[in-house]
Enzyme design. Structure first.
Site, PDB file in Angstrom:
ATOM      1  N   SER A 117      -3.122  11.945  13.046  1.00  0.00           N
ATOM      2  CA  SER A 117      -2.115  10.767  12.956  1.00  0.00           C
ATOM      3  C   SER A 117      -1.051  11.150  11.988  1.00  0.00           C
ATOM      4  O   SER A 117      -1.462  11.635  10.769  1.00  0.00           O
ATOM      5  CB  SER A 117      -3.070   9.554  12.434  1.00  0.00           C
ATOM      6  OG  SER A 117      -2.182   8.811  12.152  1.00  0.00           O
ATOM      7  N   VAL A 151      -2.217  14.984   5.390  1.00  0.00           N
ATOM      8  CA  VAL A 151      -2.060  16.448   5.872  1.00  0.00           C
ATOM      9  C   VAL A 151      -1.175  16.382   7.062  1.00  0.00           C
ATOM     10  O   VAL A 151      -0.144  17.179   7.028  1.00  0.00           O
ATOM     11  CB  VAL A 151      -3.453  17.015   6.171  1.00  0.00           C
ATOM     12  CG1 VAL A 151      -3.183  18.547   6.710  1.00  0.00           C
ATOM     13  CG2 VAL A 151      -4.349  16.930   5.092  1.00  0.00           C
ATOM     14  N   CYS A 152      -1.161  15.345   7.866  1.00  0.00           N
ATOM     15  CA  CYS A 152      -0.399  15.393   9.092  1.00  0.00           C
ATOM     16  C   CYS A 152       1.213  14.753   8.618  1.00  0.00           C
ATOM     17  O   CYS A 152       1.958  15.530   9.195  1.00  0.00           O
ATOM     18  CB  CYS A 152      -0.946  14.164   9.950  1.00  0.00           C
ATOM     19  SG  CYS A 152      -2.242  14.635  10.713  1.00  0.00           S
ATOM     20  N   ASP A 153       1.204  14.198   7.788  1.00  0.00           N
ATOM     21  CA  ASP A 153       2.547  13.935   7.020  1.00  0.00           C
ATOM     22  C   ASP A 153       3.120  15.110   6.549  1.00  0.00           C
ATOM     23  O   ASP A 153       4.460  15.433   6.854  1.00  0.00           O
ATOM     24  CB  ASP A 153       2.394  12.952   5.936  1.00  0.00           C
ATOM     25  CG  ASP A 153       3.523  12.468   5.217  1.00  0.00           C
ATOM     26  OD1 ASP A 153       3.843  11.343   5.458  1.00  0.00           O
ATOM     27  OD2 ASP A 153       4.307  13.356   4.361  1.00  0.00           O
TER      28      ASP A 153
END
EC number: 1.11.1.24
Length: 172
Positions: free
Chosen positions: A59, A64-66
């Site tokens: 997501s 971490v995804c950002d």
């Protein structure tokens, strides 16, 4: 029957099950159907003839995804017109668009696997327990052969950015 890989990865140290095959370098990249927006779908053939760096995140609204998506957005500037950087998540297209606008993401194409999870199942990254796609990286050449794969063993870890970018540059 769909293949399940029990304990193939962990989330905060707890085993999770990935649905689908474990792809390897040299495999033909499987097709998929994902959403570009609410009304328009995309598939592998929409990126035919391009080198594809596919960054998969659970997501965009997590740290971490950002960071992963922002990093690949910066790297995309130096990869040239023959390379497309795709970020696949199960986030709704509305959420992806909002997040990209707020984050200034302009070089990465975000694609949503929310409708059918076909990307997750075909690439072996669908997390059975959460119905999210597991963090992973795929580099696919212009002929749709996989030249680099990184399945992260722990959902909260970051990928090896340098190796992924080197795999793309090796195809230029």
């Amino acid at each position: 029957m769909t293949q399940e890989r029990t304990g193939a990865a962990t989330f905060k140290g707890n085993p999770i099950t990935l649905i689908g095959p474990e792809l390897k370098v040299g495999d033909q990249a499987p097709d998929f159907t994902v959403s570009k927006n609410l009304l328009e779908d995309a598939s592998l053939k929409d990126f035919a003839g391009k080198i594809k760096l596919i960054s998969v995140v659970p997501s965009l609204d997590t740290g971490v995804c950002d960071a992963q998506t922002r990093r690949f957005n910066v790297e995309a500037a130096d990869l040239g017109e023959n390379v497309v950087v795709l970020t696949v998540s199960v986030d709704l297209p509305f959420a992806q668009e909002r997040w990209c606008g707020a984050a200034g993401i302009d070089r990465v194409v975000t694609l949503s696997d929310y409708k059918t999870r076909s990307f997750g199942e075909n690439y072996g990254v669908l997390i059975k327990e959460f119905q999210l796609d597991m963090r992973s990286i795929f580099v696919v050449d212009a002929e749709d052969k996989i030249t680099y794969v990184e399945y992260l063993p722990e959902m909260t870890d970051s990928p090896n950015f340098e190796q992924a970018i080197a795999a793309v540059k090796a195809l230029l």
